[in-house]
Design an enzyme around this catalytic site. Structure first.
Site, PDB file in Angstrom:
ATOM      1  N   ASP A 188      37.717  48.827   0.543  1.00 30.39           N
ATOM      2  CA  ASP A 188      36.183  48.782  -0.159  1.00 30.39           C
ATOM      3  C   ASP A 188      35.779  50.022  -0.687  1.00 30.39           C
ATOM      4  OD1 ASP A 188      36.209  46.246   1.420  1.00 30.39           O
ATOM      5  OD2 ASP A 188      35.676  46.831   3.143  1.00 30.39           O
ATOM      6  N   ASP A 227      37.102  52.286   9.810  1.00 30.82           N
ATOM      7  CA  ASP A 227      37.527  50.950   9.550  1.00 30.82           C
ATOM      8  C   ASP A 227      38.613  50.724   8.641  1.00 30.82           C
ATOM      9  OD1 ASP A 227      37.193  48.342   8.744  1.00 30.82           O
ATOM     10  OD2 ASP A 227      35.375  48.475   7.581  1.00 30.82           O
ATOM     11  N   LYS A 267      32.024  48.777  11.308  1.00 33.15           N
ATOM     12  CA  LYS A 267      33.112  47.706  10.533  1.00 33.15           C
ATOM     13  C   LYS A 267      32.257  47.161   9.347  1.00 33.15           C
ATOM     14  CE  LYS A 267      35.946  47.748  14.092  1.00 33.15           C
ATOM     15  NZ  LYS A 267      36.872  48.546  13.975  1.00 33.15           N
ATOM     16  N   CYS A 268      33.348  46.923   8.353  1.00 37.06           N
ATOM     17  CA  CYS A 268      33.028  46.122   7.107  1.00 37.06           C
ATOM     18  C   CYS A 268      32.028  45.204   7.540  1.00 37.06           C
ATOM     19  CB  CYS A 268      34.254  45.565   6.648  1.00 37.06           C
ATOM     20  SG  CYS A 268      34.123  44.796   4.878  1.00 37.06           S
ATOM     21  N   PRO A 269      30.986  45.224   6.494  1.00 36.30           N
ATOM     22  CA  PRO A 269      30.762  45.730   5.282  1.00 36.30           C
ATOM     23  C   PRO A 269      29.930  47.000   5.607  1.00 36.30           C
ATOM     24  CG  PRO A 269      29.219  44.096   5.372  1.00 36.30           C
ATOM     25  CD  PRO A 269      29.937  43.927   6.707  1.00 36.30           C
TER      26      PRO A 269
END
Length: 77
Positions: free
Chosen positions: A48, A42, A15-17
């Protein structure tokens, strides 16, 4: 895993980041012009990863949805 001069970075499940952080760390070791294929699940990676490429001077070669996620091909700038 590497095929020709393209390296595959499997970031599915992160998952982010984390996808961007792991991509950035991996890219540091690559020679300019090397292509890397990034596989993610994600949903935020579609925002991103392109942003990261613009910030760090890499070229986003392709950006495509795949079943369960997204695949990006980046060339190190």
């Amino acid at each position: 895993m590497s095929s020709g001069n393209e390296t595959v970075l499997d970031l599915r499940g992160l998952k982010c980041p984390l996808p961007v952080l792991k991509t950035r760390k991996h890219m540091r070791a690559l020679a300019t012009g090397t292509q890397i294929r990034i596989e993610t699940t994600d949903p935020l990676a579609v925002i991103d990863i392109p942003h990261y490429c613009r910030e760090d001077g890499h070229q986003l070669i392709s950006n495509a949805p795949v079943e369960g996620g997204h695949v990006f091909v980046i060339e190190k700038g």
